[in-house]
Scaffold this active site. Structure first.
Site, PDB file in Angstrom:
ATOM      1  N   VAL B 139       0.665   2.705  -8.911  1.00  7.49           N
ATOM      2  CA  VAL B 139      -0.596   2.112  -9.354  1.00  7.49           C
ATOM      3  C   VAL B 139      -1.106   1.125  -8.312  1.00  7.49           C
ATOM      4  O   VAL B 139      -0.357   0.237  -7.873  1.00  7.49           O
ATOM      5  CB  VAL B 139      -0.407   1.390 -10.712  1.00  7.49           C
ATOM      6  CG1 VAL B 139      -1.712   0.749 -11.165  1.00  7.49           C
ATOM      7  CG2 VAL B 139       0.114   2.352 -11.754  1.00  7.49           C
ATOM      8  N   CYS B 140      -2.372   1.295  -7.918  1.00  5.54           N
ATOM      9  CA  CYS B 140      -3.040   0.412  -6.948  1.00  5.54           C
ATOM     10  C   CYS B 140      -2.210   0.351  -5.658  1.00  5.54           C
ATOM     11  O   CYS B 140      -1.897   1.381  -5.082  1.00  5.54           O
ATOM     12  CB  CYS B 140      -3.277  -0.958  -7.587  1.00  5.54           C
ATOM     13  SG  CYS B 140      -4.192  -2.091  -6.553  1.00  5.54           S
ATOM     14  N   GLN B 141      -1.822  -0.856  -5.221  1.00  6.42           N
ATOM     15  CA  GLN B 141      -1.011  -0.976  -4.002  1.00  6.42           C
ATOM     16  C   GLN B 141       0.302  -0.193  -4.170  1.00  6.42           C
ATOM     17  O   GLN B 141       0.832   0.369  -3.200  1.00  6.42           O
ATOM     18  CB  GLN B 141      -0.717  -2.464  -3.769  1.00  6.42           C
ATOM     19  CG  GLN B 141       0.064  -2.772  -2.537  1.00  6.42           C
ATOM     20  CD  GLN B 141       0.526  -4.229  -2.540  1.00  6.42           C
ATOM     21  OE1 GLN B 141       0.737  -4.820  -3.598  1.00  6.42           O
ATOM     22  NE2 GLN B 141       0.640  -4.819  -1.371  1.00  6.42           N
ATOM     23  N   GLY B 143       0.506   2.591  -5.519  1.00  6.17           N
ATOM     24  CA  GLY B 143       0.154   3.966  -5.188  1.00  6.17           C
ATOM     25  C   GLY B 143       0.238   4.209  -3.688  1.00  6.17           C
ATOM     26  O   GLY B 143       0.698   5.258  -3.224  1.00  6.17           O
TER      27      GLY B 143
END
Lengths: 446, 359
Positions: B139-141, B143
């Site tokens: 998720v986000c960073q 990811g």
């Protein structure tokens, strides 16, 4: 006297009486709970009741306020009404005394005292503003009793937001509630220039809204920073200017071999130092070494750089804010012409924040703003670094505690040791797995 | 004047109501879905969620959240928990909790995070589940980290899911991307060691200052008599400002190599002396982005699909912002089931495939 024959002042007075009784009762309960120091469910329940009575009081107040308006008063200066007003005022004072008494336990600063009222000459809007300001401050103290940290912080932010909202409301009320027609250019110019001057205050409030403390200084107005800048210069250099003549004279005498003059010179130097750098940095015994002086100079220099960079940053923000308001006023003038200008404050508020959001987005995505922001952050970080250096130096010279720099060596060693241990543990596990596999096969092969 | 007095009194009444509403909140309940600690290293913890259904997917899914903010956003409240949604859909879910780095952690690098902590978490999940390959969901960073990890260790990953993950950093519609170009990261890391969470938060607030610093709280004030709204608001507020600091060395590389030099998408990024080639990502990839994301704009997430070497790639978008796609009630109905179905369809083991064929 039945309701129909009662004057507005009498109605007001009666409501005040009821309010006062209720208020006094709740305050007495509150104070006894506070004195006993109890924080159990009963106290909580009681506090909730107190809140309820506060709400009721507000409702009464609002009701009575609506009645007590000059345009509803009729022959208010008849002798009967004058007596009633006097009684009303005494009642107000009593109530405020109770209020002060009760709220004092919840707030840190002084309280708004009835004697602060400038009698009848103080515009009532100021009275209520002051009252609300003080009440909000008391609420904030009261909120420290809220069980969760996030709840407290949320209330604090909500409360700051409500102050900001009120400021905007006052601004709206002063300048926009009676908009002139578009053709009345002079009136528009007057509004425009007057409002933009006071609009800076709104921007001040907004840009420090709900930000963590260390970052608020970023958002100070250029004017404030420029004042600060001058102040810093005066504070830093005035003691040197004051003593420069004497220092020079004593130095010359010392150079001729006068030991007493030399001691005087050192004393003067030390005094000037303590009153400037030493005072600002709170380092009374920093020493007179060149190294220390260089550190102080570097710190001072980085502070000046920081002031300059954050000044530029704030200027960009404020300029955009004022341009948006200027543009909005033109838009409102055009809308007014069509009969579509915002009629209520909430319409104005929506238009205001959304227009600003869009305008700031446009500003923020420019390369130039990005550079200004980068420079401001960098200047702030550099100043912090210099300041930390000074503190480190001071702490290591004066206290038997390790400094951050010294701890860094330890952190680095721990990090490297951890890494080495993890790598060794991994190797051991791999070897163990290989050994287990070999054992399972019936022994190590040559 | 009457208008002002009325407005001020109304505001004060709302503040009083606000005190009452906030007094009623004693605990802010987040992160409630039952889970068990299965691995711990330094400040990092790996949790395994307890299954909520009988038929659990044989291939476990490991969630890697960003270092910014806390992983419990995926399980913020029970009726709006993405994790719970996945468990109900039959996924076997693990999650990494990065903890709160302090000065002791200032020297942690991206290598330590990806080759160290993530790899150890993957190994633990592989060992506990008995599976050679597991699903990785970042998720986000997180990811970005998962894409890098999958490119370096494709043999350990069965499926890769990235959600609102920045991949292409050289975009002109993201303020963080624009601002970071002028960030003097060396001075910052050398000064702070661990970048304070508050510092990061100020940056995020500045992205939408009027909405996030003003109107949001006006909205709360206007709904202060609704306990449910207040509870939800305070819960979200807790998450937003629960911001761990950033380990300096890892942050330095993340900003320099990715935000400033955009090395990952160019194929120039190196980790521990190895070049990261996204073409090595040959496992199925699901790329999820939020259509109104102002933190990681779609233009930053979308390029992943063309950069990987996999021939089974999907890209799905949902209306909403960076966080909204996880916490809005609409998202609960769409995001969790879509991702769960995509993973379930691709989480068949050889054993289950044989079983199905025989049947």
């Amino acid at each position: 006297m039945d309701d129909k024959t009662k004057s507005p002042v009498h109605n007001w007075w009666e409501i005040q009486g009821q309010m006062l009784d209720m208020w006094k009762e709740s305050m007495d309960k509150m104070k006894s709970a506070k004195a006993s120091g109890s924080t159990d469910d009963a106290t909580k329940k009681m506090m909730e009741n107190w809140m309820e009575s506060q709400k009721n009081m507000m409702e009464f107040w609002q009701k009575s306020m609506t009645q007590f308006q000059p345009w509803k008063m009729g022959n208010m200066f008849s002798s009967q009404e004058t007596d009633a007003l006097r009684n009303w005022w005494e009642m107000q004072q009593k109530m405020l005394t109770y209020w002060q008494d009760a709220m004092n336990s919840f707030q840190t600063g002084g309280f708004f005292y009835p004697a602060d009222f400038k009698g009848w000459t103080m515009p009532s809007v100021d009275i209520y503003q002051e009252m609300m300001k003080r009440t909000t401050s008391a609420y904030r103290e009261f909120m420290k009793m809220i069980p969760t940290q996030v709840g407290q912080e949320t209330f604090e932010k909500m409360s700051q937001t409500s102050d900001m909202y009120k400021s905007l409301l006052l601004f709206w009320e002063s300048y926009f509630s009676n908009l002139p027609g578009k053709e009345d250019l002079d009136k528009w110019k007057e509004i425009s220039s007057a409002s933009l001057q006071s609009y800076n205050k709104i921007l001040d409030e907004f840009f420090s809204l709900n930000l963590p403390e260390p970052f608020r200084s970023f958002m100070k107005t250029p004017a404030e920073l420029s004042g600060l800048y001058q102040e810093v210069f005066i504070n830093f250099f005035q003691p040197w200017i004051d003593t420069s003549g004497q220092l020079q004279a004593k130095y010359m005498e010392a150079a001729k071999g006068d030991r007493e003059a030399y001691l005087d010179f050192l004393r003067l130097w030390q005094e000037a130092y303590s009153n400037s750098f030493g005072k600002i940095l709170q380092m009374p015994a920093l020493g007179m070494s060149r190294e220390s002086m260089e550190r102080v100079n570097a710190s001072l220099d980085s502070y000046m750089q920081y002031l300059a960079a954050s000044n530029k940053f704030s200027a960009a923000l404020y300029q955009s804010g004022r341009e948006v308001m200027d543009q909005m006023m033109q838009n409102i003038a055009e809308l007014a012409e069509k009969g579509e200008a915002p009629e209520t404050f909430s319409e104005f508020y929506e238009l205001w924040w959304q227009t600003n959001e869009k305008a700031y987005f446009e500003l923020f995505k420019t390369e130039s703003f990005s550079k200004i922001l980068g420079d401001a952050v960098d200047a702030w970080v550099k100043f912090k670094k210099r300041y930390d250096d000074l503190l480190d130096n001071y702490i290591s010279s004066n206290f038997p505690v390790p400094t951050d720099k010294e701890m860094d060596t330890l952190y680095k060693s721990v990090y490297e040791m951890r890494k080495a241990i993890k790598a060794q543990a991994k190797t051991i596990k791999e070897l163990q797995d290989t050994l287990n596999k070999l054992s399972a096969k019936g022994g190590a092969e040559e | 004047m009457k208008k002002i007095v009325d407005e001020q009194l109304t505001m004060s009444k709302k503040m009083l109501q606000g005190i009452n509403s906030l007094l009623a909140i004693e605990e802010i309940d987040v992160d409630l879905t039952p889970k068990e600690l299965v691995y711990e290293e330094d400040k990092v913890k790996l949790y395994h969620y307890k299954p909520l259904v009988k038929n659990v997917s044989p291939v476990p899914t490991l969630i890697v959240y960003a270092l910014v903010n806390r992983q419990y956003m995926m399980d913020l409240q029970q009726n709006r928990s993405v994790v719970r949604g996945w468990l109900e859909q039959g996924l076997d879910v693990y999650i990494v909790d990065w903890g709160y780095p302090d000065k002791m952690d200032k020297y942690l690098t991206m290598e330590d995070y990806i080759d160290g902590y993530i790899d150890n978490a993957v190994e633990t999940v592989r060992s506990l589940s008995g599976q050679d390959k597991i699903n990785l969901l970042g998720v986000c960073q997180g990811g970005t980290f998962c894409a890098i990890y999958s490119a370096l260790n494709p043999e350990k990953i069965k499926n890769l899911v990235t959600m609102v993950a920045p991949i292409d950093f050289d975009i002109d519609d993201g303020l963080l991307n624009i601002w970071s170009k002028h960030l003097k990261i060396d001075t910052m890391v050398d000064t702070f060691g661990v970048i304070p969470g508050d510092f990061m938060n100020v940056g995020f607030l500045m992205l939408k200052p009027f909405q996030l610093m003003l109107d949001k709280y006006m909205g709360l004030l206007n709904n202060i008599d609704n306990p449910e709204v207040v509870q939800d608001f305070v819960r979200m507020e807790k998450w937003i400002f629960d911001s761990p600091g950033q380990a300096g060395e890892a942050f330095r590389k993340f900003i320099k190599d990715l935000f400033q030099e955009n090395k990952l998408i160019k194929g120039e990024f190196e980790l521990g002396g190895r070049r990261v080639d996204l073409k090595n990502i040959t496992m199925p990839v699901l790329n999820v982005f939020a259509e109104q994301d102002h933190l990681v704009p779609p233009s930053s997430s979308k390029p992943l699909n063309n950069a990987v070497g996999s021939d089974d790639t999907d890209i799905i978008s949902f209306p909403g912002g960076h966080i909204g796609i996880y916490v809005s009630s609409k998202a609960q109905k769409e995001v969790a089931p879509t991702v769960a179905k995509w993973l379930s369809d691709r989480s068949q083991t050889e054993a289950t495939k044989k079983k199905q064929r025989r049947a």
